[in-house]
Write an enzyme that holds these catalytic residues in place. Sequence first.
Site, PDB file in Angstrom:
ATOM      1  N   HIS A   1      30.512  23.447  10.473  1.00  0.00           N
ATOM      2  CA  HIS A   1      30.435  23.076  11.887  1.00  0.00           C
ATOM      3  C   HIS A   1      30.858  24.248  12.791  1.00  0.00           C
ATOM      4  O   HIS A   1      30.098  24.676  13.677  1.00  0.00           O
ATOM      5  CB  HIS A   1      31.340  21.859  12.152  1.00  0.00           C
ATOM      6  CG  HIS A   1      31.368  21.419  13.571  1.00  0.00           C
ATOM      7  ND1 HIS A   1      30.588  20.390  14.059  1.00  0.00           N
ATOM      8  CD2 HIS A   1      32.067  21.874  14.634  1.00  0.00           C
ATOM      9  CE1 HIS A   1      30.813  20.238  15.349  1.00  0.00           C
ATOM     10  NE2 HIS A   1      31.717  21.128  15.726  1.00  0.00           N
ATOM     11  N   GLU A   2      32.055  24.770  12.539  1.00  0.00           N
ATOM     12  CA  GLU A   2      32.537  25.886  13.373  1.00  0.00           C
ATOM     13  C   GLU A   2      31.668  27.114  13.146  1.00  0.00           C
ATOM     14  O   GLU A   2      31.448  27.905  14.065  1.00  0.00           O
ATOM     15  CB  GLU A   2      34.006  26.195  13.073  1.00  0.00           C
ATOM     16  CG  GLU A   2      34.969  25.013  13.214  1.00  0.00           C
ATOM     17  CD  GLU A   2      34.929  24.307  14.560  1.00  0.00           C
ATOM     18  OE1 GLU A   2      34.546  24.946  15.567  1.00  0.00           O
ATOM     19  OE2 GLU A   2      35.254  23.098  14.614  1.00  0.00           O
TER      20      GLU A   2
ATOM     21  N   HIS B   1      28.882  27.018  15.573  1.00  0.00           N
ATOM     22  CA  HIS B   1      29.303  27.536  16.885  1.00  0.00           C
ATOM     23  C   HIS B   1      29.334  29.069  16.884  1.00  0.00           C
ATOM     24  O   HIS B   1      28.882  29.724  17.825  1.00  0.00           O
ATOM     25  CB  HIS B   1      30.724  27.048  17.214  1.00  0.00           C
ATOM     26  CG  HIS B   1      30.816  25.615  17.649  1.00  0.00           C
ATOM     27  ND1 HIS B   1      30.118  25.126  18.733  1.00  0.00           N
ATOM     28  CD2 HIS B   1      31.545  24.573  17.175  1.00  0.00           C
ATOM     29  CE1 HIS B   1      30.427  23.828  18.893  1.00  0.00           C
ATOM     30  NE2 HIS B   1      31.277  23.466  17.960  1.00  0.00           N
TER      31      HIS B   1
ATOM     32  N   GLU C   1      27.138  22.170  20.733  1.00  0.00           N
ATOM     33  CA  GLU C   1      27.256  21.114  19.727  1.00  0.00           C
ATOM     34  C   GLU C   1      25.925  20.896  19.012  1.00  0.00           C
ATOM     35  O   GLU C   1      25.896  20.508  17.849  1.00  0.00           O
ATOM     36  CB  GLU C   1      27.751  19.813  20.364  1.00  0.00           C
ATOM     37  CG  GLU C   1      29.212  19.867  20.810  1.00  0.00           C
ATOM     38  CD  GLU C   1      30.198  20.112  19.660  1.00  0.00           C
ATOM     39  OE1 GLU C   1      29.965  19.615  18.551  1.00  0.00           O
ATOM     40  OE2 GLU C   1      31.194  20.832  19.899  1.00  0.00           O
TER      41      GLU C   1
END
Lengths: 500, 500
Positions: free
Chosen positions: B265-266, B269, B295
Amino acid sequence: MTLEQAKEKLMDLQKTITAYNHALGLLFFDGATSAPRGTAANRGQTMSVLSQALYRLNTRPDTVELLAFLDENRSALNEREQRMVDLLRKEGRKMERIPAEEYMAFRRLSVEANAVWRTAKEQSDFALFAPYLQKRFDMSRKIAGYCAPDVDPYDFWLNDNEEGISRALCDDFFASVRSRIVPLLQAVQSRPQLDNAIIKGRFPVAPQAVLAHKLMDVLQLDPLHVGLATTEHPFTTSLGSHLDERISTHYYEEDYSYSMFSIIHEGGHALYNTGSDDSLAYTVLDGGVSMCVHESQSRFYENYLGRSRAFCEYLFPVLREIFPEHLKNGTAEAFYRAINRVEPTLIRTQADELTYCLHVLVRYELEKRAMAGELAVADMPDEWNRLYKEYLGIDVPNDRRGILQDSHWADGYLGYFPSYALGNAYGAQFLRKMKETVDVDGCLRRGDLRPINEWNRQHIWQYGCLYRPADLFRRATGESFDPTVYADYLEQKYTALYDL
Amino acid sequence: MTLEQAKEKLMDLQKTITAYNHALGLLFFDGATSAPRGTAANRGQTMSVLSQALYRLNTRPDTVELLAFLDENRSALNEREQRMVDLLRKEGRKMERIPAEEYMAFRRLSVEANAVWRTAKEQSDFALFAPYLQKRFDMSRKIAGYCAPDVDPYDFWLNDNEEGISRALCDDFFASVRSRIVPLLQAVQSRPQLDNAIIKGRFPVAPQAVLAHKLMDVLQLDPLHVGLATTEHPFTTSLGSHLDERISTHYYEEDYSYSMFSIIHEGGHALYNTGSDDSLAYTVLDGGVSMCVHESQSRFYENYLGRSRAFCEYLFPVLREIFPEHLKNGTAEAFYRAINRVEPTLIRTQADELTYCLHVLVRYELEKRAMAGELAVADMPDEWNRLYKEYLGIDVPNDRRGILQDSHWADGYLGYFPSYALGNAYGAQFLRKMKETVDVDGCLRRGDLRPINEWNRQHIWQYGCLYRPADLFRRATGESFDPTVYADYLEQKYTALYDL
């Protein structure tokens, strides 16, 4: 502007300066701890912008006027305010005299030179670093010329690092300790060597980290305000004020004593900084006053306390709990002898207590002569190697473990090395004085450092930068600086250890 | 001032703004990673000084004049310069309209409220936090009133987080997904549960860290520019520019999939930020354009890729090397089913892909109604619990695991939660479009994410903030936003998984 308004502005100015220094310090800390390797240029960009803002803040007309106004009214200021004004004016005047462009170039050189030094060290290639070292000397001479045209450039930088010291003082100091340490070292080397098997072996990082935190606890470092990181080279830094202090260490699996003494050493720096009176936070008086006094504290904890027989008696059972297998047949006395083994080696930061000063002496002689134009940069490696042979009796195999080992010259610290040795010597006099009223050995044997810390707090730490280093020294010891106290201490310690 | 000079000043201004934001970001990062616990006030002091300097920089006359001058000459600016001027003017005007004192108070509130929230959460004591939450709503309404007196305050904050979105759009969006997800969840819950024993057990940190670095490698994160830290709550931050990116994770010993998906997830980003064209560094166009698009990327990597069957086929053998004992009898298919198990739970950050939007929906409804004065702060916990029962069918045992679980409201992020859900939905359309030209499943099966990253770079990342989010979305997908694509994706995936 009324005096009250001016005093308020004085405090605001210092809060602002503190904030910029906090940010700059944190950028440095980040680079040394967490930052990915390819981010130096990005960080350099930000540091350059913030340094420039700080430069402008220090030199802009309203700052200059404010400080001049306060100086004219200095009789209405208290001792602290007077010292704040003096320190700020000194810094401002220095910046004013250096053209902004050259000031920035000088700062930029540190970032660039450090990156090149790192590669040069990895590749043991002095020629790569030489042009930057040349620039370092050239620019330093020029900067000194702007700031203090009538002063010898090396004296300017010595004094910039440590108010009040000079080449003459350092020459005397080093000549004195050299005349005592070199023969002492020769005598030690003629005797059977001390065994150090008790600190050598294979020690995983996890128990070493347990030891690190235990030592921070014994030193009475406040865990709410002092953090521990791991870095290539251990260091200490205050972030914003003495209320946020960071120390770092490096764990070597083959010898737990390296991390152990780096924690005690950096812990001494951190104790000194965090010992500033809380009311000094966010002023220029916050934290340690000079590098000599700083080293007097770090090496006080590391050597005078940490390498003492009394502390070993306390610490050994603690160590045996952490490394039960390795230490099951050891004794406190064997540990004491192991950590005080004298052995001329190549690397300053791993040197024993006796030879340490000789490492500093080599650097002092080199930078002094290069600054005076008596030694060409290209000839420095040979001269380095020659002096290591002369003072320490060892051959330097390559520049990586020789002249390229330290980052100081790359980072812009010229005239800084002597403070390591002077600090050592200061510490011997602090110890002698402390022992008049504190049962130092008793405290160490119990692992209760509070009375020792309290003496240091009362006589040294609480004042932050309020007094000039020499004045602080005289207030604390009641005497002037005398390097023979240090030499006597070494002679006594090693005569007993090596049965001379 | 000539146009050329003005353009140069525009770039300098952005470099300076970037440097301040770098310092502020690093102070935040330090607080979340290394800082000792007692140092928040010290950090707050510095952040307040730097924020004030940034505020002054944005609002001072020469900045305002420069931007006005450039705006008057906008026909002579290229697309990038026009957007820079627009974004800077928007930010400057916002600041100008808010009285300096209130702006600072608003920023200070975040620091104070976060500290109180932390304690309130630990003690599960909403009453402690309630006055700060009340202040948050009151001040946010006031700030919105200064900046956009004719706009509904909640709409102002929604739009502040995501240019172009509104309460009307969110109402439609949430109504649409709710009408599809709630029945889907009920159907899933009527079926036998998927087994997740394959991700549960006891997994030491060391192999989990190996997995983290392996995943960063698979994601093609550049180790020279992307660092990994450990924190309580995983996050991503750019420091200074997209050239220095940090992600963080948290290792839970009982379930390796938590850290695994937080890294992916990170990592999404970080890929988005670092994918900015290099020439955007040190400008306001650098990095991701909005939270929704951000997101859309993080959850794209986490869910559309990371939780896909194709990626499990690649990853399972890798996992089996890292956890050989635990996974010796496992299969990629069992792993795929375990990480896609649907289970309504209390904590948003640990929610599965299907129920996630419902967590966001609860927060959206609460903040929207509280902002409009239709819901009193004191009644928010009961309403939170009621909605969790209604949408997710579960009872909330205490506020710690209920309304106090997230820091967003304490930190000042109002109108921010919807972006998590909208981003999810954007991602579904990006995926559908990408599949027209990229063999996504084939790439995932080989563990070769380059073609996928390349599509994202070309259509999304490289532009940084050049285009408004809605325009960027339309350029990339060739269509307008349609939440049914997302609902269809979920329906298809879970119908197959749960054999509905």
